[in-house]
Design an enzyme around this catalytic site. Structure first.
Site, PDB file in Angstrom:
ATOM      1  N   HIS A 203       0.850  -1.200   0.000  1.00 37.14           N
ATOM      2  CA  HIS A 203       0.000   0.000   0.000  1.00 37.14           C
ATOM      3  C   HIS A 203       0.879   1.240   0.000  1.00 37.14           C
ATOM      4  O   HIS A 203       1.844   1.323   0.759  1.00 37.14           O
ATOM      5  CB  HIS A 203      -0.901   0.020   1.248  1.00 37.14           C
ATOM      6  CG  HIS A 203      -1.781   1.229   1.297  1.00 37.14           C
ATOM      7  ND1 HIS A 203      -2.979   1.301   0.637  1.00 37.14           N
ATOM      8  CD2 HIS A 203      -1.611   2.432   1.889  1.00 37.14           C
ATOM      9  CE1 HIS A 203      -3.520   2.489   0.825  1.00 37.14           C
ATOM     10  NE2 HIS A 203      -2.704   3.195   1.588  1.00 37.14           N
TER      11      HIS A 203
ATOM     12  N   ASP B 127     -14.824   3.479   7.859  1.00 32.94           N
ATOM     13  CA  ASP B 127     -13.853   4.355   7.208  1.00 32.94           C
ATOM     14  C   ASP B 127     -14.476   5.114   6.050  1.00 32.94           C
ATOM     15  O   ASP B 127     -14.146   6.278   5.817  1.00 32.94           O
ATOM     16  CB  ASP B 127     -12.636   3.572   6.713  1.00 32.94           C
ATOM     17  CG  ASP B 127     -11.586   4.517   6.139  1.00 32.94           C
ATOM     18  OD1 ASP B 127     -11.038   5.305   6.921  1.00 32.94           O
ATOM     19  OD2 ASP B 127     -11.347   4.495   4.922  1.00 32.94           O
TER      20      ASP B 127
ATOM     21  N   ARG C  46     -13.891  13.549   7.053  1.00 31.04           N
ATOM     22  CA  ARG C  46     -12.561  14.157   7.247  1.00 31.04           C
ATOM     23  C   ARG C  46     -12.195  15.020   6.050  1.00 31.04           C
ATOM     24  O   ARG C  46     -11.634  16.097   6.187  1.00 31.04           O
ATOM     25  CB  ARG C  46     -11.505  13.061   7.452  1.00 31.04           C
ATOM     26  CG  ARG C  46     -11.591  12.419   8.837  1.00 31.04           C
ATOM     27  CD  ARG C  46     -10.691  11.189   8.927  1.00 31.04           C
ATOM     28  NE  ARG C  46      -9.313  11.473   8.614  1.00 31.04           N
ATOM     29  CZ  ARG C  46      -8.474  10.583   8.069  1.00 31.04           C
ATOM     30  NH1 ARG C  46      -8.883   9.353   7.792  1.00 31.04           N
ATOM     31  NH2 ARG C  46      -7.232  10.911   7.820  1.00 31.04           N
TER      32      ARG C  46
ATOM     33  N   SER D  84      -7.074   4.528   9.523  1.00 29.47           N
ATOM     34  CA  SER D  84      -7.877   4.409   8.306  1.00 29.47           C
ATOM     35  C   SER D  84      -7.213   3.416   7.340  1.00 29.47           C
ATOM     36  O   SER D  84      -7.848   2.467   6.846  1.00 29.47           O
ATOM     37  CB  SER D  84      -8.005   5.794   7.662  1.00 29.47           C
ATOM     38  OG  SER D  84      -8.379   5.715   6.319  1.00 29.47           O
TER      39      SER D  84
ATOM     40  N   LYS E 291      -8.280  -0.989   6.807  1.00 33.95           N
ATOM     41  CA  LYS E 291      -8.675  -1.536   5.498  1.00 33.95           C
ATOM     42  C   LYS E 291      -7.726  -2.643   5.064  1.00 33.95           C
ATOM     43  O   LYS E 291      -8.140  -3.649   4.498  1.00 33.95           O
ATOM     44  CB  LYS E 291      -8.704  -0.408   4.456  1.00 33.95           C
ATOM     45  CG  LYS E 291      -9.893   0.522   4.658  1.00 33.95           C
ATOM     46  CD  LYS E 291      -9.919   1.654   3.654  1.00 33.95           C
ATOM     47  CE  LYS E 291      -8.871   2.683   3.983  1.00 33.95           C
ATOM     48  NZ  LYS E 291      -8.985   3.944   3.270  1.00 33.95           N
TER      49      LYS E 291
END
Ligand code: URA
Length: 436
Positions: free
Chosen positions: A84, A163, A170, A185, A189
């Site tokens: 990621h 989220d 946000r 967050s 995930k």
């Protein structure tokens, strides 16, 4: 158990730590639509300023993670490792990296995002392949992971619903850049994907969330801590995002550059980051315990064509037409080109990632709001890197455009992104650190 949200907001505002029960109640009430946005925004703003201590962060991450399904791929024999990136400009690493790593024996249930703001999204780039489907239901996702070892899809609706709601809030309440909120967050995930391991690419520089190395290290340490506390191996590599990664910034043009890497070409900075993250994924997946051997295996699947063939297989499995992969000139392009040139000879001191990213966004390559539709063929090709020597009139960037007003909005940003100085400038290192 029930609490007074006003009292919890006031306590957080005044620096008190909230209990695990209180945090779990807040997240589940908000996800179930029983707390109004204005109160949740106030709490998030208090968290922005006061932070979360270790116990609160733990509770916040768990409450997010268990707000929806947690996948289990334990029946898939191959090690399951994902990568990621915290997001950047020209960051197409996942597209060449994932087939390379899967061709070496690692299963990757990759769930990616769309571009928002100046950062691009892997899903938007993949969707420039005609017919390619990224919205897969859980049974199809599992079936494809079993058969191809790699799935390139969007986030399932049933994973971490908290989220989805909190991130939107946000985004509109100025509470995105909080290290505990970003870490929980992202990690909730990724942990919901049922992984054995995760490699994080934490971007540092003007085009990233984290503008300096110290903040990026804290973000990396926080995310690694959340993962390892829950039994998932996590490594973070900190990489430069002061200038765009690779040359192409856009969507279809980033696919073309990704295919070059799979054929053994591509810009040196993109190749360096892709192989470094690939080495981490093979080490984490237990394919080898020698970094040099991991590198050798990645090079072997590129030179044999196995990595490219893996991408073709995945594209076909997800309904895409692989003709564009075999002939990248079939990808969408823009009707016009404008070249930005150097006004004087010298050395490139800056090719600012944020200006170029916002420039690409204004051109139509990204979206300001979630509902915006992107233009797949427009984009910017950055012709120089920091440290390069240029002569007057040399191309610094090529803007591929379709719309006059969009070009007019983009041009000043791309022009100001570059600065040229008289004296030599050293090229910044790509790899800035590693955690742990
Ligand atoms: N990406 C995410 O998924 N969450 C954040 O908070 C920031 C970036």
């Amino acid at each position: 158990m029930t609490f007074s949200i006003t009292e919890l907001i006031e306590r957080k505002r005044d620096g008190d730590a909230l209990s695990a029960d209180e945090i779990s109640w807040i997240i589940s009430e908000y996800t179930a639509d029983r707390l109004p946005d204005y109160q949740m925004s106030a709490l998030l703003m208090a968290i922005m300023f006061v932070g979360l201590d270790a116990g609160e962060l733990d509770a916040w991450a768990d409450a997010m993670l268990y707000s929806g399904d947690v996948l289990d791929f334990s029946h898939v024999a191959a090690p399951k490792v994902d990568k990621h990136s915290t997001g950047g400009v020209g960051d197409k690493v996942s597209i060449p990296l994932a087939p390379m790593v899967t061709a070496c024996g690692v299963a990757i249930p990759m769930m990616s995002g769309r571009g928002l703001g100046h950062t691009g999204g892997t899903l938007d780039k993949l969707e420039t392949i005609p017919g390619f489907r990224t919205a897969l239901d859980p049974p199809e996702f599992t079936r494809l992971l079993e058969s191809t070892g790699l799935v390139l899809a969007g986030q399932s609706e049933t994973l971490v619903p908290a989220d989805r709601r909190i991130y939107l809030l946000r985004d509109s309440s100025g509470t995105v850049p909080s290290i505990p909120l970003i870490s929980s967050s992202i990690m909730s995930k990724k942990l919901a994907e049922g992984l054995d391991g995760l490699v994080l690419d934490v971007k540092v520089g003007s085009g990233a969330f984290m503008k300096n190395l110290d903040d990026a290290k804290v973000l990396a340490e926080t995310m690694v801590g959340i993962g390892t506390a829950r039994g998932t191996s996590v490594t973070a590599v900190l990489t430069d995002m002061s200038q765009p990664l690779g040359r192409a910034v856009g969507n279809a043009n980033e696919m073309v550059e990704s295919i070059e890497v799979l054929h053994g070409g591509g810009p040196a900075d993109l190749v360096e980051v892709t192989y470094r993250l690939g080495e981490e994924m093979l080490l984490m997946g237990g394919i080898t315990d020698e970094r040099a051997e991991a590198r050798r295996r990645l090079e072997a699947v590129v030179s044999s064509g196995a990595a490219f063939e893996k991408l073709v297989e995945v594209v076909e499995a997800q309904g895409g037409d692989p003709a564009v992969l075999h002939d990248p000139s079939l990808f969408p392009t823009a009707a016009n080109e404008h070249v930005v040139t150097a006004g004087a000879p010298g050395f490139v001191a800056a090719a600012d990632a944020l200006d170029i990213g916002v420039g690409a966004l204004r051109l139509g390559a990204g979206r300001e709001a979630k509902s915006d539709v992107i233009d797949p063929g427009v984009g910017i090709t950055v012709e120089v890197n920091v440290g390069d020597e240029v002569s007057a009139g040399d191309a610094l960037a090529r803007i591929a455009w379709n719309d006059d007003a969009a070009l007019a909005a983009t041009l000043p940003l791309v022009e100001r992104a570059f600065s040229i100085t008289d004296g030599p400038v050293s090229a910044p290192p790509m790899i800035l650190g590693e955690v742990p």
